[in-house]
Design a protein around this motif. Sequence first.
Motif, short mmCIF file in Angstrom:
data_model
loop_
_atom_site.label_atom_id
_atom_site.label_comp_id
_atom_site.label_asym_id
_atom_site.label_seq_id
_atom_site.Cartn_x
_atom_site.Cartn_y
_atom_site.Cartn_z
N ILE A 117 0.84 -1.20 0.00
CA ILE A 117 0.00 0.00 0.00
C ILE A 117 0.88 1.25 0.00
CG2 ILE A 117 -1.72 1.32 1.31
CD1 ILE A 117 -2.72 -1.42 2.39
N VAL A 118 1.90 1.26 0.86
CA VAL A 118 2.81 2.42 0.94
C VAL A 118 3.46 2.67 -0.41
CG1 VAL A 118 4.93 3.30 1.98
CG2 VAL A 118 3.25 2.13 3.40
N THR A 119 3.91 1.60 -1.06
CA THR A 119 4.57 1.74 -2.36
C THR A 119 3.61 2.27 -3.41
OG1 THR A 119 5.98 -0.13 -1.77
CG2 THR A 119 5.98 0.53 -4.07
N ASN A 120 2.40 1.77 -3.38
CA ASN A 120 1.40 2.25 -4.34
C ASN A 120 1.04 3.71 -4.09
OD1 ASN A 120 0.67 0.16 -6.28
ND2 ASN A 120 0.04 -1.04 -4.50
N ILE A 121 1.11 4.15 -2.83
CA ILE A 121 0.90 5.57 -2.53
C ILE A 121 1.95 6.41 -3.23
CG2 ILE A 121 1.10 7.30 -0.69
CD1 ILE A 121 -0.30 5.31 1.18
N ASN A 122 3.21 5.98 -3.14
CA ASN A 122 4.29 6.72 -3.78
C ASN A 122 4.17 6.70 -5.30
OD1 ASN A 122 5.48 7.49 -1.35
ND2 ASN A 122 6.72 5.64 -1.22
N LEU A 123 3.76 5.54 -5.84
CA LEU A 123 3.52 5.49 -7.29
C LEU A 123 2.37 6.42 -7.68
CD1 LEU A 123 3.91 1.64 -7.88
CD2 LEU A 123 5.29 3.42 -8.98
N GLY A 124 1.38 6.53 -6.78
CA GLY A 124 0.25 7.42 -7.04
C GLY A 124 0.66 8.88 -7.10
N LYS A 150 -6.73 8.33 -12.92
CA LYS A 150 -5.92 7.18 -12.53
C LYS A 150 -5.42 7.34 -11.09
CE LYS A 150 -2.09 4.30 -14.20
NZ LYS A 150 -1.02 4.16 -15.23
N SER A 151 -5.10 8.58 -10.71
CA SER A 151 -4.66 8.84 -9.34
C SER A 151 -5.77 8.58 -8.34
CB SER A 151 -4.18 10.29 -9.22
OG SER A 151 -3.79 10.59 -7.90
N VAL A 152 -6.99 9.04 -8.65
CA VAL A 152 -8.14 8.79 -7.77
C VAL A 152 -8.36 7.29 -7.64
CG1 VAL A 152 -10.64 9.00 -7.56
CG2 VAL A 152 -9.28 10.99 -8.20
N SER A 153 -8.34 6.59 -8.76
CA SER A 153 -8.58 5.15 -8.76
C SER A 153 -7.52 4.41 -7.95
CB SER A 153 -8.59 4.62 -10.19
OG SER A 153 -8.73 3.21 -10.21
N ALA A 154 -6.25 4.82 -8.11
CA ALA A 154 -5.15 4.15 -7.40
C ALA A 154 -5.29 4.34 -5.89
CB ALA A 154 -3.81 4.70 -7.88
N ASN A 155 -5.62 5.56 -5.47
CA ASN A 155 -5.74 5.82 -4.03
C ASN A 155 -6.97 5.14 -3.44
OD1 ASN A 155 -3.58 7.73 -2.97
ND2 ASN A 155 -4.21 8.81 -4.83
N GLN A 156 -8.06 5.09 -4.18
CA GLN A 156 -9.26 4.41 -3.68
C GLN A 156 -9.03 2.90 -3.59
OE1 GLN A 156 -12.29 5.89 -6.37
NE2 GLN A 156 -12.93 7.48 -4.93
N SER A 157 -8.29 2.35 -4.57
CA SER A 157 -7.95 0.92 -4.51
C SER A 157 -7.08 0.63 -3.30
CB SER A 157 -7.24 0.49 -5.80
OG SER A 157 -8.09 0.63 -6.91
N ALA A 158 -6.13 1.53 -3.04
CA ALA A 158 -5.26 1.36 -1.88
C ALA A 158 -6.06 1.44 -0.58
CB ALA A 158 -4.16 2.42 -1.89
N ASN A 186 -5.34 12.12 2.50
CA ASN A 186 -4.63 13.36 2.16
C ASN A 186 -4.28 13.39 0.67
OD1 ASN A 186 -3.42 15.82 3.48
ND2 ASN A 186 -1.58 15.03 2.51
N ASN A 187 -3.81 12.23 0.17
CA ASN A 187 -3.47 12.14 -1.26
C ASN A 187 -4.71 12.29 -2.14
OD1 ASN A 187 -0.88 11.72 -0.44
ND2 ASN A 187 -0.69 9.65 -1.23
N LEU A 188 -5.81 11.69 -1.71
CA LEU A 188 -7.06 11.85 -2.47
C LEU A 188 -7.49 13.31 -2.49
CD1 LEU A 188 -9.16 8.72 -1.47
CD2 LEU A 188 -8.74 9.49 -3.81
N ALA A 189 -7.33 13.98 -1.35
CA ALA A 189 -7.67 15.41 -1.30
C ALA A 189 -6.81 16.20 -2.28
CB ALA A 189 -7.48 15.94 0.12
N GLY A 190 -5.50 15.87 -2.32
CA GLY A 190 -4.60 16.56 -3.25
C GLY A 190 -5.01 16.35 -4.70
#
Length: 817
Positions: free
Chosen positions: A589-596, A607-615, A634-638
């Motif tokens: 999950i942490v790694t996918n956050i950084n990829l996001g 794609k960013s929204v989808s990645a963070n929601q999947s995480a 926080n990332n979804l908010a960004g």
Amino acid sequence: MWESVWRAFFNIAPKKSIAEQTDDIRQQLEQINPAFVSRLPLLGAMLNLPLLDNDVTANMETKLRKSSLESLLIDCLRTWAGNYPLLIMLEDVHWIDALSRDLLEGLARSVEGLPVLFLVVYRPPELQKIKPPQIDNLSYFTEIKLDHFTTEEAATLIRIKLEQFSDTKDDISTEFVERITARAQGNPFYIDELLNYLHDQHIDPHDTESIAQLDLPTSLHSLILSRVDQLTETQKLTLKIASVIGRIFETALLWGIYPELGDPEVVKADLNHLRQYELALPESHAQEIAEEMYFFKHIVTQEVAYESIPYATRSTLHEQLAQFMEANFVDVLEQYVNLLAHHYGHTDNHAKKRKYFLKAGEAAQAKYANDAAIDYYHRALPLVSSEKELTIRLNLGDVLISTGQYKAAVENLNIALALADEQNNLEAKAKVCRWVARSYELQGEYPPALSWIERGLETLKEIDTSETAQLMLIAGLIHARQGHFDEACEQAKHALSISQSLNETTVSARSYNLLAYVAGAQSNVPQAIEYAKQSLTLYQQTNNLQGQGLAQNEISRSYIATGQWEKAESYLQQGLNLFEQIGDVYNQIVTNINLGIIVLNRGKLEKSVSANQSALQLLKHSGGTLFLEGVLHNNLAGTYVRCENIDKARYHLQISQNLFEQAQVRDFLPEMTRLFAETDLLANDLKKAETNIREALRLARELGMPEEEGNSLRVLGKIQTQSGASTLALTVKESLDPPQFEQAKQSLTESMTILNEVGNTYEVARSQLVLAELYAIQQNNDESLALLDKCQPVFESLGASLDLKNAKMLRHDMSFV
């Protein structure tokens, strides 16, 4: 509780040798996913097989072993469910152990939308005595309460049961049904046993006169006892010895532990009578197992048989059974430590109790079966010397902290501290201080944590040990979380020096990783990369795959910060591959956050929204930390800020703020507060936006985070630009620029200076674009185009599509002026 389920899924035949069973499991895993084979040894604990560790599993810590096993089983189940519907039934869940409960929760969370039905049978009163599985909050959970049988339901059961006895379908009188139902109080097992009792007495249920005169047993306990009394003496003895073995028992154990029962054929004949009386029945899949197995039809039958044995005789039988297992299971004795602890636990053999309570506690701790470990250690404490008590209490401290029982942990560790004082054991005293400090650190209570660290360091002031280095690393972590990066760096460097002198490679690797984090937070990117690469090298030397993945994640963070996204992606992918290999869901999950973050920077908003929601969904299935959940929101908010979706941005920021407050972390506060300001700016609430951005600046400066300071100055420049534009629209003298424009230039110039020093070319380019927009408003096209000439190639080279689009639009708009 799960062993039989997974043996069935993996199609394991116990009659085969261990090597053959292992090969069968390997083939099953290869069919599901060849990458899973490397984690095969983890299945040993679940399947009760002696599977040796390999290079992948050997260095796994206990918590990772547990989570990796759970993720492996979840992935296998989801694959099977993709091929055919599954029904999984678990009985007696009111006695579920902690490991089985955690697995049930994880599996239940993971099967949403799949054709999987878990049929979980439990008795609510007993379930309340333990921590029940947290599955009733799932949207697809349904509870079916099995109440006492009504007279009509009881009549159906009675009719079916009597047909089994006589093969006839004669009508049953209402009086008979009502009497049986009333005496059994609607309990179906009680009804069944009453009918068995009548059949044993050769009483015809149609003989109303005999039934009327019959004195039925007044309780289920007395009913079963009366049925047992009808057995022969050898049949009674067989039933009683079986009750000592357990609910399910291997027939060979009966004559093995109690030869007086007679030859195997005699015992089997007695078992056949017990089967006819429906007291004990053969396992339905007996043909698949290595030895003939029987089970008590109901747990109450076992309890009645067991309680009818005098206490002294029970103790003797338990000891005989344990001695038989020690003598006959020598090669696989480690698989039976729990049973040996159980049976010796019912004897007066203190030496054996002490031995197996300790072994069972250590085995449970190694499997992260923390509740069991705590129980075994507590039972061992009255039986050991003060030297051994110290070791047990240190182990208990570790386990209690792992389960979040901080108060109990500290109480236990204080006793350990007194024992260490008595024994003048300085290393143990320091270890106690480290564990107490760790308990406070995990609760976010940093002052007492640092106080205990100082106490531990004072204890070891004359010598440098591994404990010294580990105490300093905890102190460094606390300082880093508080934004005291200089202190954190000092502690990490000191820990590194000590660990290197002691050749403690793993501690050295952790020290380098902390130094990398601190350097990255201070925007010293080259130093951060160098430290992280040193950590990676050391973890590679020890073949610590999780450590390697963590180091690669740290390297990628630095490359993201400098806009070197391709290098960052490369390291992130390598780390992700390792985390997938070992089944480390949390760090996936942490790694996918950084990829996001990279996806977001490239302007791939959907794609960013989808990645963070999947995480977030994965985090929900796996059970994660408040901190990590806060980061995802926080990332979804960004992302929603970049989408200019004000409502969703604020929604996720509020959640993030609450989670960070609960987790008591500060290192994400500057970014979160900046995002609040950007949301206010989108809503054209300039006053609130400026208040928030100045708070973000204050936090960034206080915590020593220059990159975030540069980003906040850019947002301040945008706010000042928009404020100036609003003023200009209301001003008659359009030739005079409002003062906010000059303030915006100063903010943006300072932003670019700081971000240049940090080395983040992408964020510099974003600040250049904002300044170009300001010059365009002032109709200073030459200055604006000059800045576009600088930032546009950066966006093009990085593939930052959204920023590039905005830059091109600005250039296009100016061409018409």
